[in-house]
Design a protein around this motif. Sequence first.
Motif, PDB file in Angstrom:
ATOM      1  N   VAL A  13       0.858  -1.193   0.000  1.00  0.00           N
ATOM      2  CA  VAL A  13       0.000   0.000   0.000  1.00  0.00           C
ATOM      3  C   VAL A  13       0.893   1.241   0.000  1.00  0.00           C
ATOM      4  O   VAL A  13       1.915   1.264   0.694  1.00  0.00           O
ATOM      5  N   GLU A  14       0.484   2.254  -0.767  1.00  0.00           N
ATOM      6  CA  GLU A  14       1.201   3.531  -0.710  1.00  0.00           C
ATOM      7  C   GLU A  14       0.368   4.521   0.088  1.00  0.00           C
ATOM      8  O   GLU A  14      -0.812   4.744  -0.214  1.00  0.00           O
ATOM      9  N   CYS A  15       0.967   5.094   1.122  1.00  0.00           N
ATOM     10  CA  CYS A  15       0.247   6.043   1.971  1.00  0.00           C
ATOM     11  C   CYS A  15      -0.025   7.328   1.199  1.00  0.00           C
ATOM     12  O   CYS A  15       0.874   7.894   0.573  1.00  0.00           O
ATOM     13  N   LYS A  16      -1.270   7.792   1.274  1.00  0.00           N
ATOM     14  CA  LYS A  16      -1.672   8.999   0.534  1.00  0.00           C
ATOM     15  C   LYS A  16      -1.256  10.285   1.267  1.00  0.00           C
ATOM     16  O   LYS A  16      -1.421  11.374   0.742  1.00  0.00           O
ATOM     17  N   ILE A  17      -0.737  10.149   2.486  1.00  0.00           N
ATOM     18  CA  ILE A  17      -0.309  11.335   3.231  1.00  0.00           C
ATOM     19  C   ILE A  17       1.209  11.492   3.162  1.00  0.00           C
ATOM     20  O   ILE A  17       1.719  12.501   2.676  1.00  0.00           O
ATOM     21  N   CYS A  18       1.956  10.469   3.641  1.00  0.00           N
ATOM     22  CA  CYS A  18       3.422  10.618   3.689  1.00  0.00           C
ATOM     23  C   CYS A  18       4.114   9.977   2.481  1.00  0.00           C
ATOM     24  O   CYS A  18       5.336  10.085   2.336  1.00  0.00           O
ATOM     25  N   TYR A  74      -9.642  11.116  -2.952  1.00  0.00           N
ATOM     26  CA  TYR A  74      -9.784  12.583  -2.983  1.00  0.00           C
ATOM     27  C   TYR A  74      -9.651  13.173  -1.573  1.00  0.00           C
ATOM     28  O   TYR A  74     -10.229  12.661  -0.613  1.00  0.00           O
ATOM     29  N   PHE A  75      -8.883  14.238  -1.472  1.00  0.00           N
ATOM     30  CA  PHE A  75      -8.741  14.971  -0.212  1.00  0.00           C
ATOM     31  C   PHE A  75      -9.212  16.403  -0.425  1.00  0.00           C
ATOM     32  O   PHE A  75      -8.636  17.118  -1.246  1.00  0.00           O
ATOM     33  N   PRO A  76     -10.228  16.852   0.295  1.00  0.00           N
ATOM     34  CA  PRO A  76     -10.659  18.245   0.173  1.00  0.00           C
ATOM     35  C   PRO A  76      -9.524  19.187   0.598  1.00  0.00           C
ATOM     36  O   PRO A  76      -8.613  18.769   1.327  1.00  0.00           O
ATOM     37  N   PRO A  77      -9.572  20.446   0.161  1.00  0.00           N
ATOM     38  CA  PRO A  77      -8.539  21.414   0.554  1.00  0.00           C
ATOM     39  C   PRO A  77      -8.351  21.442   2.075  1.00  0.00           C
ATOM     40  O   PRO A  77      -9.336  21.383   2.820  1.00  0.00           O
ATOM     41  N   MET A  78      -7.125  21.504   2.495  1.00  0.00           N
ATOM     42  CA  MET A  78      -6.719  21.596   3.909  1.00  0.00           C
ATOM     43  C   MET A  78      -6.837  20.282   4.684  1.00  0.00           C
ATOM     44  O   MET A  78      -6.343  20.182   5.809  1.00  0.00           O
ATOM     45  N   LEU A  82      -4.772  18.964   8.079  1.00  0.00           N
ATOM     46  CA  LEU A  82      -5.463  18.621   9.327  1.00  0.00           C
ATOM     47  C   LEU A  82      -5.078  17.224   9.810  1.00  0.00           C
ATOM     48  O   LEU A  82      -4.863  17.007  11.003  1.00  0.00           O
ATOM     49  N   ILE A  83      -4.997  16.266   8.867  1.00  0.00           N
ATOM     50  CA  ILE A  83      -4.591  14.904   9.227  1.00  0.00           C
ATOM     51  C   ILE A  83      -3.156  14.915   9.763  1.00  0.00           C
ATOM     52  O   ILE A  83      -2.841  14.245  10.748  1.00  0.00           O
ATOM     53  N   GLN A  84      -2.315  15.722   9.123  1.00  0.00           N
ATOM     54  CA  GLN A  84      -0.926  15.845   9.581  1.00  0.00           C
ATOM     55  C   GLN A  84      -0.882  16.345  11.033  1.00  0.00           C
ATOM     56  O   GLN A  84      -0.198  15.789  11.879  1.00  0.00           O
ATOM     57  N   THR A 117     -13.387  10.999   8.884  1.00  0.00           N
ATOM     58  CA  THR A 117     -14.174  12.144   9.362  1.00  0.00           C
ATOM     59  C   THR A 117     -13.437  13.443   9.055  1.00  0.00           C
ATOM     60  O   THR A 117     -14.048  14.412   8.575  1.00  0.00           O
ATOM     61  N   ILE A 118     -12.129  13.463   9.291  1.00  0.00           N
ATOM     62  CA  ILE A 118     -11.336  14.676   9.018  1.00  0.00           C
ATOM     63  C   ILE A 118     -11.365  15.009   7.526  1.00  0.00           C
ATOM     64  O   ILE A 118     -11.508  16.176   7.144  1.00  0.00           O
ATOM     65  N   LYS A 119     -11.250  13.990   6.675  1.00  0.00           N
ATOM     66  CA  LYS A 119     -11.213  14.272   5.223  1.00  0.00           C
ATOM     67  C   LYS A 119     -12.609  14.326   4.589  1.00  0.00           C
ATOM     68  O   LYS A 119     -12.757  14.352   3.372  1.00  0.00           O
ATOM     69  N   LYS A 120     -13.621  14.349   5.461  1.00  0.00           N
ATOM     70  CA  LYS A 120     -15.011  14.479   4.987  1.00  0.00           C
ATOM     71  C   LYS A 120     -15.342  13.429   3.926  1.00  0.00           C
ATOM     72  O   LYS A 120     -15.819  13.728   2.833  1.00  0.00           O
ATOM     73  N   GLU A 121     -15.042  12.192   4.282  1.00  0.00           N
ATOM     74  CA  GLU A 121     -15.318  11.052   3.404  1.00  0.00           C
ATOM     75  C   GLU A 121     -16.820  10.945   3.156  1.00  0.00           C
ATOM     76  O   GLU A 121     -17.632  11.439   3.957  1.00  0.00           O
ATOM     77  N   LYS A 122     -17.207  10.289   2.079  1.00  0.00           N
ATOM     78  CA  LYS A 122     -18.626  10.086   1.783  1.00  0.00           C
ATOM     79  C   LYS A 122     -19.308   9.336   2.929  1.00  0.00           C
ATOM     80  O   LYS A 122     -18.712   8.477   3.577  1.00  0.00           O
TER      81      LYS A 122
END
Length: 231
Positions: A13-18, A74-78, A82-84, A117-122
Amino acid sequence: MNKELEYLYDREVECKICESTFLTKKVRSRFIRAHQHDTDFCSFYTSTNINPLLYYVSVCPTCGFSTSEECSDYFPPMSKDLIQQKICDNWNSKDYGQERTLDMAISSYKLAIYCATIKKEKHIALGGLYLRLAWLYRTERVNPQEEQRFLRLALDEYIQSYSVGDFSDTSFSETRLLYLIGDLSKRVGLEGQAIRYFSRVIEKQKETIEKGIVQMAKDRWSEMREEKRSS
């Protein structure tokens, strides 16, 4: 290979954050043997160790970002910032890429729910995480109060999903979603709501190809009518 762990395999898996790459365990499909299915699609497996629910969530050991296959890329702006701040900056490196205990699996779901929840997932994806966590409590036969709590949270997300229609470009059909809302409503004691949603499924019997789900809705509706009559 350790004979006891031959039912697991590594998935990259490739992490979408780091953006680091890590391995997460999954259960080999030939070992997945269900011997019982509940009316909300929860499956019970012949061995509690070989329960694919334990490995549903991927947790990055480097930064802690956690997700499942039904979450979007998909990650909404910011939201990445916030996850960081909320997760990665407080993360004490922990490897979830080995055989998981029940506690590790529960922790992985809670992390994924927090990230989603932070990334406002569907709503449909959040509902799936809550529901599988409830199933985990049920199949491992621990803490029925927590199972009920997560069933209610799943129900809320599924109702929101139906109301905004965010399930429409997923594999979830409207018929299946309406049925599941009805079944979860029944499980948490909202009888009137359950009957309303089962009725909506039955109304769709001429236009849906999912005749099995229509029949399940009829069965649940009849059961509830019988229960009411006998009480």
